[in-house]
Design a protein around this motif. Structure first.
Motif, short mmCIF file in Angstrom:
data_model
loop_
_atom_site.label_atom_id
_atom_site.label_comp_id
_atom_site.label_asym_id
_atom_site.label_seq_id
_atom_site.Cartn_x
_atom_site.Cartn_y
_atom_site.Cartn_z
N GLN A 80 -0.20 -1.77 -4.94
CA GLN A 80 0.19 -1.70 -4.11
C GLN A 80 1.52 -1.40 -3.80
O GLN A 80 1.49 -0.49 -2.21
CB GLN A 80 -0.26 -3.19 -3.89
CG GLN A 80 -1.51 -3.09 -4.27
CD GLN A 80 -2.11 -4.86 -4.78
OE1 GLN A 80 -0.81 -5.64 -5.20
NE2 GLN A 80 -3.52 -5.71 -4.77
N LYS A 95 2.06 2.00 -2.94
CA LYS A 95 0.89 2.74 -2.10
C LYS A 95 1.40 2.59 -0.88
O LYS A 95 1.85 3.00 0.49
CB LYS A 95 -0.48 1.86 -1.91
CG LYS A 95 -0.99 2.65 -2.98
CD LYS A 95 -2.77 2.58 -2.29
CE LYS A 95 -3.25 2.44 -4.01
NZ LYS A 95 -4.92 1.65 -3.74
N LEU A 96 1.88 1.03 -0.19
CA LEU A 96 2.17 0.81 0.72
C LEU A 96 3.92 1.18 0.80
O LEU A 96 4.33 1.62 2.08
CB LEU A 96 3.01 -1.18 0.88
CG LEU A 96 3.17 -1.47 2.21
CD1 LEU A 96 1.52 -1.47 3.01
CD2 LEU A 96 3.42 -3.06 2.44
N LEU A 99 2.98 5.21 2.47
CA LEU A 99 2.19 4.97 4.03
C LEU A 99 3.38 4.58 4.51
O LEU A 99 3.26 5.34 5.98
CB LEU A 99 1.26 3.45 3.67
CG LEU A 99 -0.20 3.85 2.69
CD1 LEU A 99 -0.59 2.58 3.40
CD2 LEU A 99 -0.91 5.24 3.50
N PRO A 152 6.32 4.61 6.17
CA PRO A 152 7.76 5.71 6.16
C PRO A 152 8.71 5.44 6.33
O PRO A 152 9.26 4.40 6.40
CB PRO A 152 7.98 6.43 7.88
CG PRO A 152 7.37 5.77 8.48
CD PRO A 152 6.10 4.95 7.81
N LEU A 177 7.86 -4.93 3.96
CA LEU A 177 7.45 -6.23 4.52
C LEU A 177 7.80 -6.54 6.11
O LEU A 177 6.93 -6.16 7.02
CB LEU A 177 6.49 -8.10 3.43
CG LEU A 177 6.10 -7.76 2.34
CD1 LEU A 177 5.92 -8.63 1.83
CD2 LEU A 177 4.68 -7.11 2.32
N ALA A 199 6.85 -3.18 7.30
CA ALA A 199 5.82 -2.73 7.50
C ALA A 199 4.79 -3.49 8.39
O ALA A 199 3.51 -3.52 9.16
CB ALA A 199 4.62 -3.24 6.58
N TYR A 223 6.05 -1.90 11.92
CA TYR A 223 5.29 -0.60 11.10
C TYR A 223 3.78 -0.63 12.29
O TYR A 223 2.93 0.39 12.97
CB TYR A 223 5.02 0.48 10.37
CG TYR A 223 4.35 1.55 10.41
CD1 TYR A 223 3.42 1.93 9.60
CD2 TYR A 223 5.05 2.51 11.29
CE1 TYR A 223 2.95 3.14 9.51
CE2 TYR A 223 4.64 3.78 10.99
CZ TYR A 223 3.72 3.85 9.76
OH TYR A 223 3.35 5.36 10.16
N ILE A 224 2.82 -1.12 11.73
CA ILE A 224 1.49 -2.02 11.85
C ILE A 224 1.48 -1.91 13.78
O ILE A 224 0.21 -2.06 15.05
CB ILE A 224 1.27 -3.13 11.00
CG1 ILE A 224 0.64 -2.39 9.87
CG2 ILE A 224 -0.20 -3.86 11.73
CD1 ILE A 224 0.52 -4.12 8.63
N LEU A 284 2.03 -11.21 8.24
CA LEU A 284 1.44 -9.81 8.18
C LEU A 284 -0.18 -10.56 8.16
O LEU A 284 -1.22 -10.06 8.78
CB LEU A 284 1.43 -8.44 6.21
CG LEU A 284 2.80 -7.93 6.50
CD1 LEU A 284 3.00 -7.81 5.78
CD2 LEU A 284 2.56 -7.10 8.05
N ILE A 313 -3.01 -2.40 3.65
CA ILE A 313 -2.37 -0.90 2.81
C ILE A 313 -3.42 -0.25 3.15
O ILE A 313 -3.93 0.70 4.30
CB ILE A 313 -2.03 -0.57 1.64
CG1 ILE A 313 -1.02 -1.43 0.59
CG2 ILE A 313 -2.87 1.14 0.84
CD1 ILE A 313 -0.97 -0.77 -0.89
N VAL A 370 -3.63 -0.10 7.32
CA VAL A 370 -2.50 1.57 7.69
C VAL A 370 -2.91 2.87 7.28
O VAL A 370 -2.58 3.06 8.68
CB VAL A 370 -1.19 0.79 6.89
CG1 VAL A 370 -0.09 2.24 7.10
CG2 VAL A 370 -0.21 -0.31 7.42
N LEU A 414 -5.61 2.66 10.37
CA LEU A 414 -4.72 2.83 11.02
C LEU A 414 -4.06 4.21 11.65
O LEU A 414 -4.13 5.46 12.78
CB LEU A 414 -3.89 1.92 11.82
CG LEU A 414 -4.10 0.53 12.61
CD1 LEU A 414 -2.72 0.06 12.79
CD2 LEU A 414 -4.43 0.96 13.50
N GLN A 415 -3.43 4.76 10.59
CA GLN A 415 -2.75 6.03 10.33
C GLN A 415 -4.00 6.82 10.76
O GLN A 415 -3.41 8.23 11.73
CB GLN A 415 -2.03 6.48 9.45
CG GLN A 415 -1.37 5.74 9.34
CD GLN A 415 0.01 6.06 8.04
OE1 GLN A 415 -0.32 6.38 6.71
NE2 GLN A 415 1.23 5.47 7.63
#
Lengths: 171, 523
Positions: free
Chosen positions: A122, A125-126, A129, A131, A142, A145, A148-149, B359, B380, B383, B386-387
């Motif tokens: 994970q 992966k994060l 995702l 950048p 975190l 992230a 970014y979200i 989060l 994950i 995200v 969303l992308q």
């Protein structure tokens, strides 16, 4: 949530308005450069341009405040550079690169711990995702992230709106 | 007594002072009492620590006594003077020492926590008050400028001074908040208390009152002067954070280092949150607290000091973490390892869980998820969705034939207006997106017809009205993660939209959107 959005929209300096401005400007440019294409290749190029424009304008709206936005800008510029003899991006890209690299080295040890803690798959992966996520420890990752979200949400909303307007006007 | 003067001092102080802490006047008596106990002349030092200039005098007086007699020199009057810092310093110490007796936060100055812890340790012997007092007194004149002067006046009874200094520091640092906490804790180790006092004094001054014990350690070493400064500063800062809890080794120079440590303790007391102070620091403090121990001068994070710290911390720390400054001062909680590594690890884990919680709020539908792994998976997925959404939308946008008149402002305005309507739709990440998000503009059929050809806001409104019809189609867009098939539907919608030439004229219900006039105003 509406009132919140409302206020952020009305604020000329909010992320949304900055993003929208940038995005619309780039859309205009794209439209000027490429008249509405008929051929699929052109269409593909156009799509790609629009997508890049969206990402770039979002990153620019955020500015250099965030690691991910810097990384994204860097990536875009590198890509543009690599693309060919087009207008070269600014030198800023190089600086961003260095910053990212340095961070990466420092965070290596922490990253190993992070993976153990939260699951290697994970975390990696994060990192992919988000950048610029490769070079951060879990804590910062975190953080980035989360921001970014938030920005992605904004971006989606804006593009959605623009798209709807455009499509409506298209008839 | 092994504890040394300090211990005795502290002990005494505790017993007596707790009552007195509250009032300066009472303090003197306590001090007196404790001072009596203190055989060292360092008491004098203690008093001088306080920031008050008076303290200086007191210290001098104190220092002059090189023996128990010095205690006497701490005449109430003397004590009265240094009420401020000295008292505080002492109070802290004594408080800590007495822990049980009271927490007269009279000496609010230093983080009582740190003092206490140190004092507590020393108090065990019953000397805590004295020792703490010494320290407190010494630290009291924490004012960076003041302390040195005052301290210089006394005879160098290094051990005594150190102890006193550390005690004072902690006292001063505590500034009352920690004192209370520390008092309780301090009952524990006299030796530690001493250290704490010292440490606290300095840390407080510096900035953070993490009240780590480390400081006391250093302070003791450094002697009154050094620690005094720290404690004074801590006191002055009144809750300012102490600097990093670096170990303060050596005198003077390290005071500030000590103060962070001691401050930490004090702070912990206040915060009732004993994070683990750096192990080393703790040990240092612990070591320092005990003049006897310290004499060896090493602040290593021996297990004993750490344990003491841990215990002390425990009292204080029950609760929240102290605010983190440049140096994260953490106190070990009860029953937890106090190894410096594990402390840091714990801090890190707490930070991560904090962020995970944040989060969780961001990602819709994750309120019930527990566990990092699942949460990360959700994040994950979100995200990624969303992308993909962005990509899809931009593709949609690219395929749409742009209006001839690319009115940026108009678009912006529309976006702004739309955002209100759209936000509701985008928010509905969950599947049940109500199909109709009525455009906020009260576009009526009349508007639609009137503005149809134009690109002005009227047309925008028209579009919005039309959009409202499309919302149902696009509403499902938001459900990407949950309905992968929606993507295909969306594609169909895109195509359909492209071909939609005329939206139904009837405007959908509009929820409280602004009338067109309002919209224009916003433009």
């Amino acid at each position: 949530m509406n009132p919140h959005h409302h206020s952020s929209y009305l604020n000329p300096n909010s992320l949304k308005s900055r993003f929208t401005k940038n995005f619309l400007r780039s859309l205009i440019k794209i439209n000027k450069q490429t008249p509405f294409p008929c051929r699929p290749t052109e269409m593909f190029q156009r799509c790609h341009k629009v997508k890049t424009a969206a990402d770039k304008s979002l990153a620019c709206a955020v500015g250099s405040r965030r690691v991910w936005s810097r990384a994204m800008l860097c990536k875009i510029r590198n890509r543009a550079l690599r693309r060919g003899p087009q207008k070269p991006p600014s030198v800023r890209r190089i600086i961003i690169n260095n910053r990212t690299m340095k961070k990466g080295f420092n965070c290596l040890k922490e990253k190993m711990n992070d993976d153990q803690e939260a699951g290697i798959d994970q975390t990696s992966k994060l990192r992919k995702l988000v950048p610029g996520g490769e070079a951060m420890d879990l804590c910062n990752l975190l953080d980035e992230a989360a921001h970014y979200i938030k920005c992605l949400n904004t971006q989606v909303q804006e593009i959605h709106d623009a798209e709807r307007i455009e499509s409506l006007g298209k008839d | 007594m092994e504890m040394g003067d300090k211990d005795k001092f502290e002990l005494e102080k505790r017993s007596d002072n707790h009552i007195n802490y509250h009032s300066p006047d009472s303090m003197p008596s306590d001090w007196r009492y404790s001072s009596a106990n203190v055989a060292n002349s360092s008491l004098g030092l203690v008093s001088t620590d306080n920031q008050m200039p008076v303290c200086r005098g007191d210290l001098v007086g104190v220092s002059s006594c090189s023996s128990a007699s010095m205690v006497d020199s701490f005449s109430p009057g003397q004590w009265d003077h240094p009420t401020n810092s000295q008292y505080l310093g002492f109070c802290d110490i004594s408080v800590q020492n007495n822990a049980s007796t009271s927490n007269p936060m009279g000496i609010r100055k230093g983080g009582p926590a740190s003092l206490r812890t140190g004092l507590d340790k020393t108090l065990d012997i019953g000397w805590n008050p004295p020792s703490s007092m010494l320290k407190g007194g010494i630290f009291l004149p924490t004012a960076p400028g003041v302390l040195p002067q005052s301290l210089s006046q006394f005879p160098e009874d290094s051990a005594f001074i150190e102890r006193a200094a550390s005690g004072l520091k902690s006292l001063s640092v505590v500034q009352g908040q920690k004192n209370v906490m520390n008092m309780g804790d301090s009952s524990r180790d006299t030796s530690l208390s001493v250290e704490h006092v010292a440490i606290e004094g300095s840390p407080l001054k510096n900035e953070k009152k993490s009240g780590s014990l480390v400081r006391s350690h250093d302070e003791a070493k450094q002697g009154v002067g050094g620690s005094g400064n720290e404690s004074e500063e801590a006191e002055f800062s009144g809750g300012g954070r102490q600097d990093k809890p670096s170990k303060l080794e050596g005198n003077g120079g390290e005071q500030s280092a000590k103060s962070p440590a001691s401050k930490k303790r004090k702070r912990n007391g206040q915060d009732a949150d004993l994070d683990q102070a750096k192990g080393t620091q703790q040990s240092v403090e612990a070591a320092k607290d005990n003049p006897e121990v310290q004499q060896k001068g090493d602040e290593n994070p021996t297990s004993t000091p750490i344990k003491a710290t841990g215990k002390q911390c425990k009292l204080g720390s029950q609760a929240s973490d102290p605010p983190k400054e440049e140096y994260i001062h953490v106190r070990a909680r009860r029953g937890q390892a106090t190894n410096s590594h594990s402390l840091a690890e714990r801090v890190r884990r707490e930070k991560i869980s904090e962020r995970m919680k944040f989060l969780q709020d961001l990602v819709p539908g994750c309120s019930k998820v527990t566990g990092k792994a699942v949460m990360l998976d959700e994040i994950i997925n979100y995200v990624q969705s969303l992308q993909r959404q962005v990509e899809f939308l931009s593709m949609k946008l690219a395929t749409v034939n742009p209006r001839l008149d690319f009115n940026t402002e108009g678009l912006l305005a529309k976006d702004i207006l739309h955002s209100r309507a759209v936000s509701s739709s985008t928010l509905a990440f969950s599947a049940e997106v109500p199909m109709v998000y009525p455009p906020f503009n009260a576009s009526q059929p009349g508007f639609i017809q009137a503005s149809f050809p134009g690109m002005e806001s009227h047309s925008d409104m028209l579009r919005r009205a039309i959009n409202s019809q499309l919302t149902p189609m696009t509403g499902g867009f938001k459900e990407t993660t949950q309905l992968p098939n929606a993507w295909d539907d969306e594609l169909h919608n895109v195509v359909q939209m492209g071909y939609v030439t005329c939206a139904p004229q009837d405007s959908q219900d509009i929820n409280g959107s602004l009338p067109p006039g309002h919209m224009k105003a916003e433009l």
